[in-house]
Design an enzyme around this catalytic site. Structure first.
Site, short mmCIF file in Angstrom:
data_model
loop_
_atom_site.label_atom_id
_atom_site.label_comp_id
_atom_site.label_asym_id
_atom_site.label_seq_id
_atom_site.Cartn_x
_atom_site.Cartn_y
_atom_site.Cartn_z
CD GLU A 279 46.29 33.51 30.64
OE1 GLU A 279 45.09 33.39 30.99
OE2 GLU A 279 46.88 34.59 30.61
NE ARG B 187 44.40 38.44 46.07
CZ ARG B 187 43.42 38.92 45.33
NH1 ARG B 187 43.11 38.35 44.17
NH2 ARG B 187 42.71 39.96 45.74
CD GLU C 166 45.39 38.56 41.52
OE1 GLU C 166 44.93 37.60 42.18
OE2 GLU C 166 45.61 38.48 40.30
O1 F6P Z 1 43.57 37.27 36.31
C1 F6P Z 1 43.80 37.12 37.67
C2 F6P Z 1 43.08 35.93 38.22
O2 F6P Z 1 41.72 36.16 38.22
C3 F6P Z 1 43.58 35.56 39.61
O3 F6P Z 1 42.97 36.31 40.59
C4 F6P Z 1 43.25 34.11 39.67
O4 F6P Z 1 43.92 33.43 40.68
C5 F6P Z 1 43.69 33.68 38.28
O5 F6P Z 1 43.32 34.77 37.45
C6 F6P Z 1 43.08 32.41 37.77
O6 F6P Z 1 41.69 32.49 37.77
P1 F6P Z 1 40.80 31.19 37.61
O7 F6P Z 1 41.08 30.30 38.78
O8 F6P Z 1 39.40 31.68 37.58
O9 F6P Z 1 41.19 30.53 36.33
#
Ligand code: F6P
Length: 519
Positions: free
Chosen positions: A209, A261, A346
């Site tokens: 994303e 988190r 989570e």
């Molecule tokens: O998919 C879950 C996760 O890994 C969470 O634990 C984390 O906060 C989020 O995606 C975003 O991850 P990143 O900071 O690596 O983009």
């Protein structure tokens, strides 16, 4: 390390709790408890740094609380806590230390093993806060767009809203998290390249994303005539190299021992620091550190994170309550539930113990809610008369910044009344008007919503989650359950273009074909 500790259901205290529950615990009545014990409110309330907690409307008494506290002792929660604060690798599936607490530590009396890490923490913090100050002083930058998801979004977004009173209102703060293009395009409609700073926040710098949004933002920026990526893009990540490869030269890093988190105290907190300024950001850290100190030093019986986690276990494993509703009576806390959903679910939504063995008992409850003044006119009906008992956590703030005292009195009166109504019910009414009451709640009260008190509140929740995970014997610091969906999405995405459904189950294939037909 974790497997050496006793699992909660193998302790003498657990057996005693089972006996208590089968005896009078199941039938515990709050109204009787208050009638029999005039000292109940005083005995079951607790002052922690910045947070007062009234636990007296919960289905426990002093003797049950003592047995629950013994459970924490027998599970060696204190030993596990000390291992975390020594920097041991208490995240066994990723072989990592868990040291978000170090991000807010002032530095004195640290174990030698973590002093190097702490020096790095201070260095990045100072640099990040200097950058935040420069952005604040830069009148040409009017819009801050944070692109990140999960822990790289929820903490900063929640905190910027909560601390609105302290926020530099000359700039606007936007948070883009979903890959749903509506989100990014709605923000891009409002901003101009020359006055926007994009913060690409991703611990891994690989999250689908975030990377998709970051690429689209960069493409928009150049298409709109933006030239200076170095000035208008900044990365917050533990993968500094990946940010450089993306073309971002200003990066604030953090470490693999900061869980996503648990990362709002790290470089991920940059939007907060820009919004409230370096000094206030340091106050946020200081408030969290005060709660760390309480967690590390208060006796288990007077330790708020410990006592809240014990209640969570009591409700989940003995009463069988499946969810907890969070009810903030402050509109600034309107993203609190979303933040807590990730933090708790989570972390503790796990069905195996830290060494991978299936657990015979339930773990994380569902966490849900809305700012409660609105919730009252929506789902509180179910809290009062539904067939499930759902413990409610009220969060109220005594002093507020607006000059509308009448509003605040009405708001607080409603919070108190709802907690009262849940407990008292309406037993003399019949049929549709009957309310059983005896529905438990916890009341958390902050004097004021400031950077320091917010820091303490969030650290309280972090440690409560730690203690619950510790009691359940699970690893609260990994999240393997989120990976499968990511892998499957990678397989499905090209099929949406090609139409290939070979090997898919009939439902996914059917839906995929329908989605293609309507595009
Ligand atoms: O998919 C879950 C996760 O890994 C969470 O634990 C984390 O906060 C989020 O995606 C975003 O991850 P990143 O900071 O690596 O983009």
């Amino acid at each position: 390390m974790m497997s050496m500790r006793s699992r909660c259901d193998s302790t003498p205290a657990w057996s005693q709790l089972s006996a208590c529950f089968e005896g009078r615990g199941r039938y515990f009545d709050l109204r009787t408890a208050f009638a029999q014990d005039p000292g109940r409110y005083a005995a079951l309330s607790l002052q922690a740094p910045h947070v007062f907690a009234d636990l007296s409307k919960n289905l426990i008494d002093a003797s049950l609380q003592a047995t629950l506290t013994r459970l924490a002792q027998e599970c060696d929660v204190a030993g596990h806590r000390e291992a975390m604060f020594r920097g041991e690798h208490i995240n066994p599936t990723e072989d990592r230390a868990v040291m978000h607490w170090l991000l807010r530590h002032p530095g004195a009396d640290l174990p030698a093993a973590v002093q190097d890490e702490h020096a790095e923490v201070r260095e990045v913090l100072d640099a990040m806060l200097a950058y935040a100050q420069a952005v604040r002083e830069d009148a040409a930058i009017t819009d801050i767009v944070n692109i990140g998801i999960g822990g790289s979004d929820l903490g900063p977004q929640m905190a910027v809203l909560a601390l609105d009173e302290f926020v530099d209102q000359s700039k606007r703060y936007h948070f883009v998290s979903s890959v749903d293009g509506h989100e990014l395009s709605a923000v891009l409609r409002q901003v101009r390249p020359e006055s926007t700073l994009f913060l690409v926040a991703s611990k891994s710098f690989t999250t689908l994303e975030t990377m998709t949004n970051a690429r689209s933002a960069r493409a928009w920026f150049t298409a709109q005539g933006g030239r200076d990526i170095a000035r208008h893009f900044c990365a917050l990540t533990s993968h500094v190299q990946a940010a450089a490869e993306f073309g971002i030269s200003t990066t604030f890093g953090f470490w693999d021992w900061v869980g996503g988190r648990y990362s709002m105290w790290s470089a991920i907190g940059l939007p907060i620091a820009i919004a409230i300024g370096p000094q206030r950001f340091r106050e946020l850290l200081a408030g969290a550190h005060e709660m760390d100190t309480h967690f590390c030093t208060a006796p288990l019986a007077r330790n708020l994170p410990v006592q809240l986690a014990l209640l969570d276990l009591w409700y989940r494993n003995f009463h069988g309550f499946t969810s907890r509703s969070v009810a903030p009576y402050h509109s600034g806390l309107r993203r609190m539930q979303a933040y807590l959903q990730q933090l708790e679910m989570e972390s503790n939504g796990k069905r195996v113990d830290a060494s991978g063995r299936a657990l015979p008992y339930a773990t994380s409850p569902v966490i849900w809610g809305e700012p409660a003044a609105n919730g009252q006119h929506a789902y509180f009906q179910m809290l009062h008369q539904g067939s499930d008992v759902i413990p409610v956590e009220f969060i109220a703030v005594k002093k507020v910044a607006h000059g509308l005292p009448e509003h605040h009195h009405k708001l607080l009166a409603n919070g108190l009344a709802q907690a009262q109504a849940l407990m008292l019910g309406q037993q003399d009414a019949a049929g549709h008007r009957h309310m059983p009451g005896n529905r438990p709640s916890t009341f958390l009260l902050l004097e004021e919503l400031t950077p320091a008190s917010l820091g303490a509140l969030i650290a309280l929740y972090e440690h409560r989650v730690f203690v619950a995970g510790s009691l359940w014997g699970i690893n609260s610091f990994d999240q393997w359950g989120v990976e499968l969906g990511k892998v499957l999405a990678k397989d499905i995405e090209p099929r949406l273009v090609s139409g290939d459904v070979v090997g898919l189950d009939a439902s996914t294939a059917g839906l995929l074909q329908r989605l293609r037909d309507t595009r």
